[in-house]
Motif scaffolding. Structure first.
Motif, PDB file in Angstrom:
ATOM      1  N   GLN B 219       0.824  -1.204   0.000  1.00 56.63           N
ATOM      2  CA  GLN B 219       0.000   0.000   0.000  1.00 56.63           C
ATOM      3  C   GLN B 219       0.861   1.258   0.000  1.00 56.63           C
ATOM      4  N   ARG B 245      -5.894   2.034   5.461  1.00 58.18           N
ATOM      5  CA  ARG B 245      -7.239   1.888   4.912  1.00 58.18           C
ATOM      6  C   ARG B 245      -7.264   0.881   3.768  1.00 58.18           C
ATOM      7  N   GLY B 246      -6.250   0.952   2.919  1.00 65.06           N
ATOM      8  CA  GLY B 246      -6.193   0.014   1.798  1.00 65.06           C
ATOM      9  C   GLY B 246      -5.780  -1.385   2.239  1.00 65.06           C
ATOM     10  N   ILE B 249      -8.510  -4.207   3.455  1.00 66.11           N
ATOM     11  CA  ILE B 249      -9.318  -5.031   2.566  1.00 66.11           C
ATOM     12  C   ILE B 249      -8.737  -6.440   2.400  1.00 66.11           C
TER      13      ILE B 249
END
Ligand SMILES: Nc1ncnc2c1ncn2[C@@H]1O[C@H](COP(=O)(O)OP(=O)(O)OP(=O)(O)O)[C@@H](O)[C@H]1O
Ligand code: SF4
Ligand SMILES: [Mg+2]
Lengths: 354, 326
Positions: B219, B245-246, B249
């Motif tokens: 990321q 945040r990425g 996932i």
């Protein structure tokens, strides 16, 4: 048009000089395969309120050199040499906090692909306003109002409601406008645009470039425009820097470089790129040979393995000694051919192909 | 949103149907006759036939399966055991107890073990992985990475007794692992399960450390993270608000995939610490060729995993605004 001087003056101490001055910038990455010499003693200046176009084939170091202005390279794997002066501030040696205060504030950058370059997880309003909050210490409400103003300024309709949208809800062109709004939110003095229109279709491209031009006119922003598109260069920039293997090999005004290029690589580059106003169906000629390895750059003139004219210079000067940019001012290039030879070759067989 | 749930519930029902059918028919591939277990040492053939009849085992396979399936919704009258109310999963061949109530009794144990362990390995794994990514290439990163390789090779049944020996027997730091209902004594619940949680989470913690590190590193190289840095966000903000945040996932995705392994690990953990959970039921059901229990346990396990996967999908939509629940 503002004239640009390319004179080399001692870097420190500095008197009044150009707005941005890059001096002998070198960038080396240590990788598993060895050291990548991505930028090698690159120097250029940029005057306030003007646009400098940087061209060169893929891998020539355009992005890497500009990322160094913002100090965006990973310190652990990168060695940076030389100096970058933004007015009276040196950036290569600047502290992290100095750079953080500079980024997005005095110097802003827009990237090629607005879809991947914007955070998919945050609304565009938030992404724009957080820059303003961070640098100007504005309140939430102020920075929100500012974000609306910026979206408006870059021509996004219904700015107020679009603030709450995420990047994927915008079209490509609108997304690049968002990027520009974000870059300009703090009224930067310097805007670095790294292939800002490559991902966009032609009409949108023209709109974005017009937008940048207008902003420059209104706010006196200096712009570095990295591009592959000579049509864009011709229409948008004042001065041109041609890069090859991490070095500057030709510099001059846009007329000089596009109308009477001096360096054999520039000839090849111009011949290899599609022209906006070409009326003949001439095939595009890619530059002969392969781009140089940056792990092990060619000795002497980095272009010599691909150059058709080195025999004119002499037995092996081209492959042993690095040509420096000359003359000291104005239209300069790094090639041992004499000016007369360059003119003769260009007028004789290159021009007709452009 | 509504369509999403309708679709997922139908999907879940189909999955559960397939799993139960496969278990049902596979069971009959095992050459052992449960009727024998009810018949006693000296077993006259006519008794055997009667027992088979009472168990419903003399009917065609798919009819038996159909009765079982319908019983879940309507209840059924079992000759051998009497009336069985809905949701009826039948009675254990081995212990004669109601499968449904046996499972309900033990469900809290297994849920406590698995979810507690999940909390432990997610928090430890993610935190150490983040530290490793933050310290990329520096000593702390190397320590975290090496420890995680060692951790990944430690087996529950090997580590479990050792931990109990030192922490419980020698030092007396914690009580011997057992299950105390949370509703009765939350603190007791916690201290008695701490060792099983930690032991079960060791393998997972290591995986999540490595994974968190690598997705964070990935990321950090993303364009949008570079943009965040280019606009002057501090490195901490870039790390915690953008890159993390990425990274969430892929972590949530793997967690969804790991749920089945986690329940598998819970079986071993319950065996290791003699906790009376669903895992213990499962092991015993296999040993005793106890079809109703085996089916019930499989169904409940699959049901939990399917439900948690729906939760995971809802989480996606929260993390990533591009995900539409449809
Ligand atoms: N972090 C890095 N580590 C190692 N090598 C790198 C790194 N970043 C860039 N390079 C190398 O440096 C060279 C110059 O890259 P750069 O991105 O500046 O090229 P460019 O001129 O911008 O090309 P393009 O037109 O394709 O964008 C390339 O060979 C690239 O592979
Ligand atoms: S210096 Fe020599 S090799 Fe390099 S471009 Fe000029 S002629 Fe060609
Ligand atoms: Mg580039």
């Amino acid at each position: 048009m503002t004239t640009v001087t390319w004179d080399r003056e001692p870097a420190t101490p500095r008197g009044p000089g150009p707005f941005l001055s890059v001096r002998d910038l070198s960038v080396q990455f240590s990788t598993e395969d060895g050291i990548v010499h991505a930028v090698d003693r690159l120097s250029f200046d940029l005057e306030k309120g003007t646009t400098l176009g940087i061209v060169g084939e893929s891998g020539s170091g355009k992005s890497v050199s500009n990322l160094s202005i913002l100090g965006l390279h990973d310190k652990a794997h990168t060695k940076i040499g030389g100096e970058i002066w933004l007015e009276d501030q040196e950036l290569v040696s600047a502290s992290r906090s100095t750079l953080e205060r500079l980024r997005g504030n005095r110097v802003a950058m827009i990237f090629q692909d607005p879809l991947t370059s914007l955070s998919p997880y945050h609304t565009v309003g938030r992404q724009i306003s957080e820059v303003f909050r961070k640098h100007k210490g504005a309140s939430k409400a102020e920075s929100r109002a500012r974000a609306i103003e910026m979206l408006d300024r870059v021509g996004i309709p219904q700015a107020k409601t679009r603030l709450e949208d995420y990047p994927h809800q915008f079209s490509g062109g609108m997304r690049q406008r968002v990027m520009i709004a974000m870059a300009l939110v703090c009224d930067p003095d310097l805007l670095i645009a790294d292939e800002p229109t490559t991902a966009l279709d032609v009409t949108v491209q023209a709109q974005i470039l017009d937008l940048l031009k207008d902003l420059q006119q209104d706010f006196g922003t200096s712009i570095i425009l990295i591009t592959h598109d000579l049509g864009v260069v011709a229409k948008t920039v004042h001065n041109v820097l041609v890069m090859y293997a991490g070095r500057a090999i030709e510099q001059g005004t846009v007329q000089q470089v596009l109308r009477e290029p001096h360096h054999p690589y520039t000839w090849g580059l111009l011949a290899s790129m599609p022209k906006l106003n070409s009326n003949v169906d001439l095939p595009l000629l890619p530059v002969r040979g392969t781009p140089p390895s940056l792990l092990n750059p060619p000795s002497g003139c980095p272009f010599h393995p691909r150059c058709d004219y080195r025999d004119l210079v002499g037995p092996d000067l081209c492959s042993t000694e690095r040509p420096e940019l000359s003359p000291a001012d104005g239209h300069r290039d790094a090639c041992y051919l004499t000016l007369a030879q360059k003119r003769e070759i260009f007028n004789g067989k290159i021009k007709e192909r452009l | 949103m509504f369509r999403f749930f309708v679709r997922r519930v139908i999907g879940a029902a189909v999955i559960l149907l397939i799993i139960s059918a496969v278990t049902f028919f596979l069971f009959y591939a095992i050459p052992r006759d449960p009727a024998r277990a009810f018949c006693g040492k000296i077993c006259p053939p006519q008794n055997l036939i009667l027992i088979r009849h009472n168990l419903g085992m003399d009917e065609p396979l798919f009819v038996q399966y159909w009765h079982w399936l319908v019983g879940i919704f309507t209840g059924r009258d079992l000759v051998q055991f009497g009336q069985c109310d809905a949701p009826c999963l039948g009675y254990s061949f081995a212990t004669q107890e109601s499968v449904f109530s046996a499972i309900i009794d033990r469900f809290p144990v297994t849920i406590s073990v698995t979810m507690g362990a999940a909390v432990v390995f997610l928090s430890f794994g993610i935190i150490t992985g983040m530290i490793a990514a933050w310290q990329q290439g520096r000593p702390l990163d190397k320590i975290a990475s090496t420890t995680s390789v060692i951790g990944a090779s430690l087996q529950i049944y090997f580590v479990g007794p050792i931990v109990v020996f030192f922490v419980v027997d020698s030092m007396g730091l914690l009580p011997r692992p057992s299950y105390i209902p949370f509703t009765e004594d939350p603190l007791g619940w916690f201290v008695h399960l701490l060792i099983p949680w930690v032991v079960l989470s060791i393998i997972f913690t290591a995986n999540y450390t490595r994974m968190t590190r690598s997705v964070m590193v990935e990321q950090l190289a993303e364009d949008y993270v570079r943009t965040a840095r280019a606009k002057g966000m501090s490195s901490r903000t870039v790390f915690l608000r953008f890159a993390w945040r990425g990274a969430m996932i892929p972590i949530v995705t793997i967690f969804g995939v790991d749920l089945a392994t986690l329940f598998g690990g819970a079986i071993i953990t319950e065996q290791t610490f003699t906790l009376h959970g669903i895992g213990e039921l499962a092991v015993r059901a296999v040993q005793n060729t106890d079809l109703p229990m085996l089916l019930g346990v499989t169904l409940v396990g699959a049901f939990s995993i399917v439900v948690l996967n729906i939760v995971v999908d809802v989480l996606y939509a929260f993390i990533d605004p591009r995900v539409r629940l449809a």
